[in-house]
Scaffold this motif. Structure first.
Motif, PDB file in Angstrom:
ATOM      1  N   SER A 142      -1.967   0.216   8.679  1.00 41.51           N
ATOM      2  CA  SER A 142      -1.469  -0.772   7.724  1.00 41.51           C
ATOM      3  C   SER A 142      -0.305  -1.560   8.326  1.00 41.51           C
ATOM      4  O   SER A 142      -0.094  -2.727   7.986  1.00 41.51           O
ATOM      5  CB  SER A 142      -1.040  -0.098   6.421  1.00 41.51           C
ATOM      6  OG  SER A 142       0.011   0.821   6.637  1.00 41.51           O
ATOM      7  N   SER A 163       2.969   0.230  -6.487  1.00 36.41           N
ATOM      8  CA  SER A 163       2.204  -0.244  -5.341  1.00 36.41           C
ATOM      9  C   SER A 163       1.041  -1.120  -5.793  1.00 36.41           C
ATOM     10  O   SER A 163       0.446  -0.894  -6.855  1.00 36.41           O
ATOM     11  CB  SER A 163       1.665   0.956  -4.555  1.00 36.41           C
ATOM     12  OG  SER A 163       1.145   0.563  -3.310  1.00 36.41           O
ATOM     13  N   LYS A 181      -6.316  -4.457   2.439  1.00 40.24           N
ATOM     14  CA  LYS A 181      -5.841  -5.771   2.865  1.00 40.24           C
ATOM     15  C   LYS A 181      -6.677  -6.878   2.243  1.00 40.24           C
ATOM     16  O   LYS A 181      -6.143  -7.879   1.726  1.00 40.24           O
ATOM     17  CB  LYS A 181      -5.891  -5.867   4.394  1.00 40.24           C
ATOM     18  CG  LYS A 181      -5.404  -7.188   4.973  1.00 40.24           C
ATOM     19  CD  LYS A 181      -3.911  -7.366   4.815  1.00 40.24           C
ATOM     20  CE  LYS A 181      -3.424  -8.629   5.514  1.00 40.24           C
ATOM     21  NZ  LYS A 181      -1.959  -8.805   5.405  1.00 40.24           N
ATOM     22  N   SER A 212      -3.417   5.919   8.500  1.00 36.57           N
ATOM     23  CA  SER A 212      -3.369   4.830   7.522  1.00 36.57           C
ATOM     24  C   SER A 212      -2.038   4.091   7.618  1.00 36.57           C
ATOM     25  O   SER A 212      -1.991   2.858   7.546  1.00 36.57           O
ATOM     26  CB  SER A 212      -3.554   5.370   6.104  1.00 36.57           C
ATOM     27  OG  SER A 212      -4.847   5.895   5.905  1.00 36.57           O
ATOM     28  N   ALA A 213      -0.944   4.853   7.764  1.00 37.72           N
ATOM     29  CA  ALA A 213       0.382   4.238   7.866  1.00 37.72           C
ATOM     30  C   ALA A 213       0.481   3.375   9.119  1.00 37.72           C
ATOM     31  O   ALA A 213       1.031   2.262   9.090  1.00 37.72           O
ATOM     32  CB  ALA A 213       1.454   5.317   7.883  1.00 37.72           C
ATOM     33  N   VAL A 271      -7.571   0.899   4.901  1.00 30.19           N
ATOM     34  CA  VAL A 271      -6.546  -0.134   5.068  1.00 30.19           C
ATOM     35  C   VAL A 271      -7.169  -1.521   5.074  1.00 30.19           C
ATOM     36  O   VAL A 271      -6.659  -2.457   4.435  1.00 30.19           O
ATOM     37  CB  VAL A 271      -5.738   0.107   6.354  1.00 30.19           C
ATOM     38  CG1 VAL A 271      -4.830  -1.084   6.655  1.00 30.19           C
ATOM     39  CG2 VAL A 271      -4.905   1.377   6.229  1.00 30.19           C
ATOM     40  N   PRO A 274       7.185   2.475   8.367  1.00 35.20           N
ATOM     41  CA  PRO A 274       6.865   2.585   6.938  1.00 35.20           C
ATOM     42  C   PRO A 274       7.963   3.370   6.232  1.00 35.20           C
ATOM     43  O   PRO A 274       8.715   4.124   6.867  1.00 35.20           O
ATOM     44  CB  PRO A 274       5.554   3.371   6.934  1.00 35.20           C
ATOM     45  CG  PRO A 274       5.659   4.239   8.163  1.00 35.20           C
ATOM     46  CD  PRO A 274       6.356   3.374   9.194  1.00 35.20           C
ATOM     47  N   VAL A 315       0.843  -1.185   0.000  1.00 37.56           N
ATOM     48  CA  VAL A 315       0.000   0.000   0.000  1.00 37.56           C
ATOM     49  C   VAL A 315       0.882   1.241   0.000  1.00 37.56           C
ATOM     50  O   VAL A 315       1.891   1.296   0.704  1.00 37.56           O
ATOM     51  CB  VAL A 315      -0.966   0.019   1.214  1.00 37.56           C
ATOM     52  CG1 VAL A 315      -0.212  -0.021   2.537  1.00 37.56           C
ATOM     53  CG2 VAL A 315      -1.903   1.227   1.159  1.00 37.56           C
ATOM     54  N   THR A 316       0.507   2.195  -0.819  1.00 36.48           N
ATOM     55  CA  THR A 316       1.168   3.497  -0.813  1.00 36.48           C
ATOM     56  C   THR A 316       0.121   4.545  -0.471  1.00 36.48           C
ATOM     57  O   THR A 316      -0.947   4.597  -1.093  1.00 36.48           O
ATOM     58  CB  THR A 316       1.811   3.811  -2.174  1.00 36.48           C
ATOM     59  OG1 THR A 316       2.857   2.858  -2.413  1.00 36.48           O
ATOM     60  CG2 THR A 316       2.409   5.217  -2.172  1.00 36.48           C
ATOM     61  N   THR A 374       4.439  -0.812   3.632  1.00 38.27           N
ATOM     62  CA  THR A 374       3.777   0.483   3.520  1.00 38.27           C
ATOM     63  C   THR A 374       4.742   1.595   3.150  1.00 38.27           C
ATOM     64  O   THR A 374       5.851   1.686   3.668  1.00 38.27           O
ATOM     65  CB  THR A 374       3.102   0.836   4.864  1.00 38.27           C
ATOM     66  OG1 THR A 374       2.208  -0.217   5.236  1.00 38.27           O
ATOM     67  CG2 THR A 374       2.342   2.143   4.768  1.00 38.27           C
ATOM     68  N   LYS A 375       4.270   2.480   2.272  1.00 38.67           N
ATOM     69  CA  LYS A 375       4.986   3.706   1.935  1.00 38.67           C
ATOM     70  C   LYS A 375       4.028   4.876   2.076  1.00 38.67           C
ATOM     71  O   LYS A 375       2.848   4.764   1.744  1.00 38.67           O
ATOM     72  CB  LYS A 375       5.522   3.650   0.500  1.00 38.67           C
ATOM     73  CG  LYS A 375       6.251   4.929   0.049  1.00 38.67           C
ATOM     74  CD  LYS A 375       6.628   4.874  -1.428  1.00 38.67           C
ATOM     75  CE  LYS A 375       7.803   3.960  -1.673  1.00 38.67           C
ATOM     76  NZ  LYS A 375       8.285   4.033  -3.080  1.00 38.67           N
TER      77      LYS A 375
END
Length: 351
Positions: free
Chosen positions: A26, A111, A316, A22-23, A312, A81, A10-11, A33-34
């Protein structure tokens, strides 16, 4: 051929409240994660009001914007992340199973899923249309209020009649020497409660009025006074000032979304049309925070947190349909076992 190390689960585009949470979330879901942000620091629009008190985040006692940013960023980095700052995404497209995000620098990010958490987009203050005004931006012409102490015992003019202008007026009113509010209309477009708060402090309102020009100091580096013009009568008046604050709102730059070849469905040109589960019209592309529109949307920071968790979880399940619909709560989540031991040990040592 995309290098596996360059491909993320996920970006997240945007580093405000929705992006930061979100970061974090996730990471709870063990996703690679980025997070990418145009600004030099995470925190998003909260940087516009670092000294403003924020009351409406659940279970968080009133904190300043600056403190909230600190806590949000600390939480966002919990699971390490990859963070990319000063990076402006200008194009988003998708192959069969991979999103390609192209930055203004020319760099591409790859991503499996994407979460748009860009708030209102890249915000640029709408500037005063007076020739030569920009030279005062390094001295006493301001488009945001970063520090209340800067205006202590000063004569200040605020231009604007919306919520932000009146919020700033209420914030600085207790510390200034004098306060003038200039608005081009006859009524203020803000919450009544804020006007009531403002009326508790000495100030002067100038309605149907605009700033016609500035009079500078002899060295031409600062504004010494402002010339006001009443648009109904044409009458001009001068006010000697120390600082001028312009609050005309922000331009919202969302071209990478609007012009995407994916043809992302929008609402009113500024919002991604989505669901309460943060899904967009494009599979694998989700949204959270102010950029997301759906019936029942809560436009508060706490709403951004809920959007982030939903985005998120949907990402997933998009990657693994057999995965649980949501992460286990933190009190029972194995990802926190070691962290909880460290925190408890630290608590006992210092108790």
């Amino acid at each position: 051929m995309i290098n596996h190390e360059e491909l993320f689960d996920v970006t997240i585009i945007g580093g405000g409240p929705a992006g930061c949470y979100s970061a974090f979330y996730s990471g709870m879901r063990e996703m690679k994660t980025k997070i990418i942000d145009f600004q030099p620091n995470l925190g998003g629009k909260v940087h516009v009001y670092p000294e403003k008190m924020i009351w409406d985040v659940g279970a968080v006692t009133p904190v300043t914007g600056e403190q909230l940013i600190k806590q949000m960023v600390q939480q966002a980095l919990t699971f390490d992340p990859e963070v990319v700052l000063n990076e402006k995404i200008i194009r988003i497209e998708k192959t069969a199973d991979t999103f390609i995000l192209t930055a203004e620098s020319g760099k591409q990010h790859f991503s499996k899923t994407v979460i748009l958490a860009v708030g209102g987009g890249i915000l640029k203050p709408i500037k005063l249309d007076i020739e030569g005004a920009d030279r005062f931006e390094v001295t006493n012409l301001h488009y945001v209020v970063q520090s209340l102490s800067k205006f202590k015992n000063k004569d200040v003019v605020i231009c604007g009649g919306g919520n932000s202008a009146i919020d700033w007026a209420v914030s600085i009113a207790p510390v200034v020497k004098s306060l003038h509010i200039v608005h081009r209309r006859d009524k203020f477009d803000c919450h009544e409660a804020q006007l009531s708060l403002l009326n508790e402090y000495p100030h002067e309102k100038h309605v149907n009025t605009t700033i016609k020009k500035f009079v500078s100091t002899t060295d031409n580096t600062k504004i010494r006074s402002v010339i006001l013009e009443n648009k109904l009568t044409g009458k001009e008046s001068a006010i000697e000032i120390d600082d001028v604050i312009i609050s005309y709102g922000f331009e919202r730059e969302l071209s990478f979304i609007k012009e995407s070849p994916l043809q992302i469905e929008l609402v009113d040109e500024f919002y991604v049309k989505g669901s309460s589960k943060a899904q967009s019209s494009i599979e694998g592309l989700f949204a959270a925070g102010d950029i997301l529109s759906f019936d029942g949307k809560v436009h508060l920071i706490l709403g951004a947190f809920a959007d982030a968790a939903n985005a998120v979880n949907q990402a997933k399940m998009y990657l693994d349909p057999n995965s649980p619909a949501k992460a286990r709560v933190s009190s029972h989540n194995s990802r926190f076992e070691e962290k909880n031991k460290e925190l408890l040990q630290h608590l006992f040592v210092n108790s």
